[in-house]
Design a protein around this motif. Structure first.
Motif, PDB file in Angstrom:
ATOM      1  N   TRP A 292       0.868  -1.182   0.000  1.00  0.00           N
ATOM      2  CA  TRP A 292       0.000   0.000   0.000  1.00  0.00           C
ATOM      3  C   TRP A 292       0.896   1.221   0.000  1.00  0.00           C
ATOM      4  CZ3 TRP A 292      -4.194  -1.144   4.312  1.00  0.00           C
ATOM      5  CH2 TRP A 292      -5.195  -1.950   3.759  1.00  0.00           C
ATOM      6  N   PRO A 293       0.967   1.943  -1.117  1.00  0.00           N
ATOM      7  CA  PRO A 293       1.876   3.094  -1.154  1.00  0.00           C
ATOM      8  C   PRO A 293       1.349   4.242  -0.301  1.00  0.00           C
ATOM      9  CG  PRO A 293       0.561   3.005  -3.160  1.00  0.00           C
ATOM     10  CD  PRO A 293       0.211   1.782  -2.366  1.00  0.00           C
ATOM     11  N   GLU A 294       2.275   5.099   0.155  1.00  0.00           N
ATOM     12  CA  GLU A 294       1.845   6.335   0.827  1.00  0.00           C
ATOM     13  C   GLU A 294       1.120   7.199  -0.207  1.00  0.00           C
ATOM     14  OE1 GLU A 294       2.062   7.147   4.050  1.00  0.00           O
ATOM     15  OE2 GLU A 294       2.955   5.172   4.426  1.00  0.00           O
ATOM     16  N   ASN A 295       0.169   7.987   0.248  1.00  0.00           N
ATOM     17  CA  ASN A 295      -0.612   8.872  -0.637  1.00  0.00           C
ATOM     18  C   ASN A 295      -1.277   8.112  -1.778  1.00  0.00           C
ATOM     19  OD1 ASN A 295       0.498  11.077   0.882  1.00  0.00           O
ATOM     20  ND2 ASN A 295       2.363  10.867  -0.341  1.00  0.00           N
ATOM     21  N   GLY A 296      -1.744   6.893  -1.477  1.00  0.00           N
ATOM     22  CA  GLY A 296      -2.438   6.093  -2.492  1.00  0.00           C
ATOM     23  C   GLY A 296      -3.897   6.525  -2.627  1.00  0.00           C
ATOM     24  N   LYS A 297      -4.679   5.689  -3.309  1.00  0.00           N
ATOM     25  CA  LYS A 297      -6.090   6.024  -3.535  1.00  0.00           C
ATOM     26  C   LYS A 297      -6.995   4.865  -3.129  1.00  0.00           C
ATOM     27  CE  LYS A 297      -5.293   9.468  -7.063  1.00  0.00           C
ATOM     28  NZ  LYS A 297      -5.387   9.860  -8.461  1.00  0.00           N
ATOM     29  N   ILE A 298      -8.081   5.219  -2.462  1.00  0.00           N
ATOM     30  CA  ILE A 298      -9.080   4.239  -2.056  1.00  0.00           C
ATOM     31  C   ILE A 298     -10.344   4.521  -2.851  1.00  0.00           C
ATOM     32  CG2 ILE A 298     -10.565   3.516  -0.137  1.00  0.00           C
ATOM     33  CD1 ILE A 298      -8.182   4.142   1.720  1.00  0.00           C
ATOM     34  N   LEU A 299     -10.928   3.474  -3.435  1.00  0.00           N
ATOM     35  CA  LEU A 299     -12.136   3.632  -4.246  1.00  0.00           C
ATOM     36  C   LEU A 299     -13.324   3.016  -3.508  1.00  0.00           C
ATOM     37  CD1 LEU A 299     -13.341   4.555  -6.965  1.00  0.00           C
ATOM     38  CD2 LEU A 299     -12.842   2.271  -7.866  1.00  0.00           C
ATOM     39  N   ALA A 300     -14.278   3.871  -3.112  1.00  0.00           N
ATOM     40  CA  ALA A 300     -15.481   3.389  -2.418  1.00  0.00           C
ATOM     41  C   ALA A 300     -16.609   3.287  -3.435  1.00  0.00           C
ATOM     42  CB  ALA A 300     -15.855   4.352  -1.301  1.00  0.00           C
ATOM     43  N   SER A 301     -17.151   2.085  -3.566  1.00  0.00           N
ATOM     44  CA  SER A 301     -18.197   1.849  -4.556  1.00  0.00           C
ATOM     45  C   SER A 301     -19.566   1.965  -3.890  1.00  0.00           C
ATOM     46  CB  SER A 301     -18.007   0.449  -5.146  1.00  0.00           C
ATOM     47  OG  SER A 301     -18.980   0.228  -6.113  1.00  0.00           O
ATOM     48  N   VAL A 302     -20.383   2.910  -4.373  1.00  0.00           N
ATOM     49  CA  VAL A 302     -21.689   3.159  -3.749  1.00  0.00           C
ATOM     50  C   VAL A 302     -22.824   2.861  -4.722  1.00  0.00           C
ATOM     51  CG1 VAL A 302     -20.830   4.832  -2.079  1.00  0.00           C
ATOM     52  CG2 VAL A 302     -21.487   5.631  -4.352  1.00  0.00           C
ATOM     53  N   ASN A 303     -23.995   2.586  -4.169  1.00  0.00           N
ATOM     54  CA  ASN A 303     -25.167   2.288  -4.982  1.00  0.00           C
ATOM     55  C   ASN A 303     -26.150   3.439  -4.852  1.00  0.00           C
ATOM     56  OD1 ASN A 303     -27.403   1.265  -6.254  1.00  0.00           O
ATOM     57  ND2 ASN A 303     -27.906  -0.200  -4.640  1.00  0.00           N
ATOM     58  N   LEU A 304     -26.337   4.198  -5.940  1.00  0.00           N
ATOM     59  CA  LEU A 304     -27.220   5.362  -5.893  1.00  0.00           C
ATOM     60  C   LEU A 304     -28.537   5.114  -6.619  1.00  0.00           C
ATOM     61  CD1 LEU A 304     -24.477   8.051  -6.602  1.00  0.00           C
ATOM     62  CD2 LEU A 304     -25.378   7.332  -4.387  1.00  0.00           C
ATOM     63  N   ALA A 305     -28.790   3.862  -7.007  1.00  0.00           N
ATOM     64  CA  ALA A 305     -30.013   3.559  -7.755  1.00  0.00           C
ATOM     65  C   ALA A 305     -31.218   3.518  -6.835  1.00  0.00           C
ATOM     66  CB  ALA A 305     -29.864   2.228  -8.478  1.00  0.00           C
ATOM     67  N   ALA A 306     -31.011   3.004  -5.624  1.00  0.00           N
ATOM     68  CA  ALA A 306     -32.147   2.810  -4.715  1.00  0.00           C
ATOM     69  C   ALA A 306     -32.192   3.940  -3.692  1.00  0.00           C
ATOM     70  CB  ALA A 306     -31.996   1.475  -4.006  1.00  0.00           C
ATOM     71  N   ASP A 307     -33.418   4.345  -3.333  1.00  0.00           N
ATOM     72  CA  ASP A 307     -33.580   5.415  -2.344  1.00  0.00           C
ATOM     73  C   ASP A 307     -33.930   4.880  -0.965  1.00  0.00           C
ATOM     74  OD1 ASP A 307     -33.062   7.445  -4.141  1.00  0.00           O
ATOM     75  OD2 ASP A 307     -35.133   7.495  -4.852  1.00  0.00           O
ATOM     76  N   ASP A 308     -33.892   3.543  -0.821  1.00  0.00           N
ATOM     77  CA  ASP A 308     -34.319   3.020   0.479  1.00  0.00           C
ATOM     78  C   ASP A 308     -33.261   3.246   1.549  1.00  0.00           C
ATOM     79  OD1 ASP A 308     -32.794   0.209   0.870  1.00  0.00           O
ATOM     80  OD2 ASP A 308     -33.254   0.537  -1.244  1.00  0.00           O
ATOM     81  N   GLU A 309     -33.706   3.194   2.795  1.00  0.00           N
ATOM     82  CA  GLU A 309     -32.849   3.539   3.934  1.00  0.00           C
ATOM     83  C   GLU A 309     -31.667   2.590   4.088  1.00  0.00           C
ATOM     84  OE1 GLU A 309     -33.402   4.517   8.666  1.00  0.00           O
ATOM     85  OE2 GLU A 309     -35.166   3.961   7.482  1.00  0.00           O
ATOM     86  N   THR A 310     -31.890   1.297   3.795  1.00  0.00           N
ATOM     87  CA  THR A 310     -30.807   0.311   3.942  1.00  0.00           C
ATOM     88  C   THR A 310     -29.631   0.671   3.050  1.00  0.00           C
ATOM     89  OG1 THR A 310     -32.510  -1.350   4.278  1.00  0.00           O
ATOM     90  CG2 THR A 310     -30.286  -2.166   3.921  1.00  0.00           C
ATOM     91  N   HIS A 311     -29.932   1.007   1.768  1.00  0.00           N
ATOM     92  CA  HIS A 311     -28.860   1.354   0.839  1.00  0.00           C
ATOM     93  C   HIS A 311     -28.179   2.655   1.242  1.00  0.00           C
ATOM     94  CE1 HIS A 311     -30.170  -1.718  -2.155  1.00  0.00           C
ATOM     95  NE2 HIS A 311     -28.883  -1.695  -2.400  1.00  0.00           N
ATOM     96  N   GLU A 312     -28.976   3.626   1.701  1.00  0.00           N
ATOM     97  CA  GLU A 312     -28.383   4.905   2.127  1.00  0.00           C
ATOM     98  C   GLU A 312     -27.422   4.689   3.288  1.00  0.00           C
ATOM     99  OE1 GLU A 312     -31.046   8.181   2.818  1.00  0.00           O
ATOM    100  OE2 GLU A 312     -32.143   7.767   0.959  1.00  0.00           O
TER     101      GLU A 312
END
Length: 313
Positions: free
Chosen positions: A151-171
């Motif tokens: 894991w290099p210093e100043n690397g990048k983390i990619l967070a994958s989110v689901n924006l299709a659903a508006d329900d509370e569980t997904h939020e």
């Protein structure tokens, strides 16, 4: 107090080099009071089949193999324990490794599993084993699947989110994925990026409904996802250039963006059969997620109950 303080590292019985242990040490160096358990489930069918041996003799042979593996693990951890790291060893005899691993999580309340994945020689992609898939689907705590790179210093983390659903569980799951990315980024000095895939226009609709305008439909879907991503990044204080909204299937888009930004870690949610989690259901998705060329951290939503929970009737 660090978030991950009781880490379970799954040893790879086939090699002396243990990338998962290295990753646990990397996290422990940046936190206080981290306990690491190096865990190995072993099983040799031939010892169970030897009819010439009595039950006691079979038991003794199993014990011998377990002790032999314990000695091997002791040699592996010695440089780290000499350096002051708190590392315990657990070796069990069990014919289903994933069940043994999850049972260990329940009995000793581990808050993170770290396990190495296997490289595919041809393209350097991740090949998940059946044990990996069981852990991703059924483990109650977060699972970090590790590739053999630093894991290099100043690397990048990619967070994958689901924006299709508006329900509370997904939020809630989206928020916990982004919060997780931010806390690990703080620990490692990395940059957080968000990615969301939105579906392409279904071809059959354009055939069945001649008056249907695919361009305006795609614009509307894209607009909804961009608006939702804007709200999410504002909520978490992230700049627009660190968000990626692209048309396509999550299992194609996630590895593509991870490669484009040279991410060291992808974080996503894994439950149910909708949205993001669909990445983990079905053969096609399983093969495509294999093309991720970096570490993967899989989170469960709040309130997730593992099918292997000892509290289930």
């Amino acid at each position: 107090m660090t978030k991950y303080s009781n880490i379970l590292v799954v040893a790879d019985p086939a090699q002396d080099h243990q990338p998962a242990l290295s990753r646990a040490i990397h996290l422990a160096r940046r936190s206080d009071d981290v306990k690491i358990t190096l865990f190995l489930a072993i099983y040799d069918f031939s010892y169970e089949m030897t009819s010439m041996l009595s039950a006691d003799e079979r038991q003794a042979m199993r014990r011998g193999v377990v002790m032999q593996r314990e000695e091997w693990l002791k040699d592996l951890i010695r440089p780290y324990t000499d350096d002051g790291f708190n590392i315990q060893l657990t070796v069990v005899w069990h014919n289903r490794p994933y069940e043994a691993i999850i049972a260990e999580v329940f009995s000793n309340h581990h808050d993170l599993i770290i396990k190495a994945t296997h490289d595919h020689d041809k393209i350097g992609s991740v090949i998940f084993t059946p044990t990996d898939w069981h852990l991703l689907r059924k483990c109650p705590c977060p699972v970090l699947m590790v590739k053999d790179h630093s894991w290099p210093e100043n690397g990048k983390i990619l967070a994958s989110v689901n924006l299709a659903a508006d329900d509370e569980t997904h939020e809630k799951l989206n928020d916990s994925i982004v919060d997780e990315a931010k806390s690990i980024a703080d620990l490692l000095g990395a940059e957080v990026n968000l990615v969301n895939a939105y579906p392409a226009t279904p071809v059959n609709i354009t055939i069945e409904l001649p008056e249907f305008d695919p361009a305006s439909y795609t614009d509307a879907v894209r607009g909804h996802h961009l608006k939702s991503m804007k709200a999410l990044r504002h909520k978490h204080g992230l700049p627009e250039e660190q968000t990626h909204v692209l048309e396509g299937l999550p299992e194609d888009i996630i590895p593509q963006v991870a490669e484009d930004i040279d991410a060291e870690l992808v974080i996503l949610g894994t439950t149910g059969r909708t949205g993001l989690s669909a990445v983990f259901i079905g053969n096609t998705a399983e093969h495509t997620i294999d093309s991720l060329n970096c570490d993967l951290l899989a989170l469960k939503p709040e309130g997730y109950v593992s099918p292997l929970s000892p509290n289930l009737p």
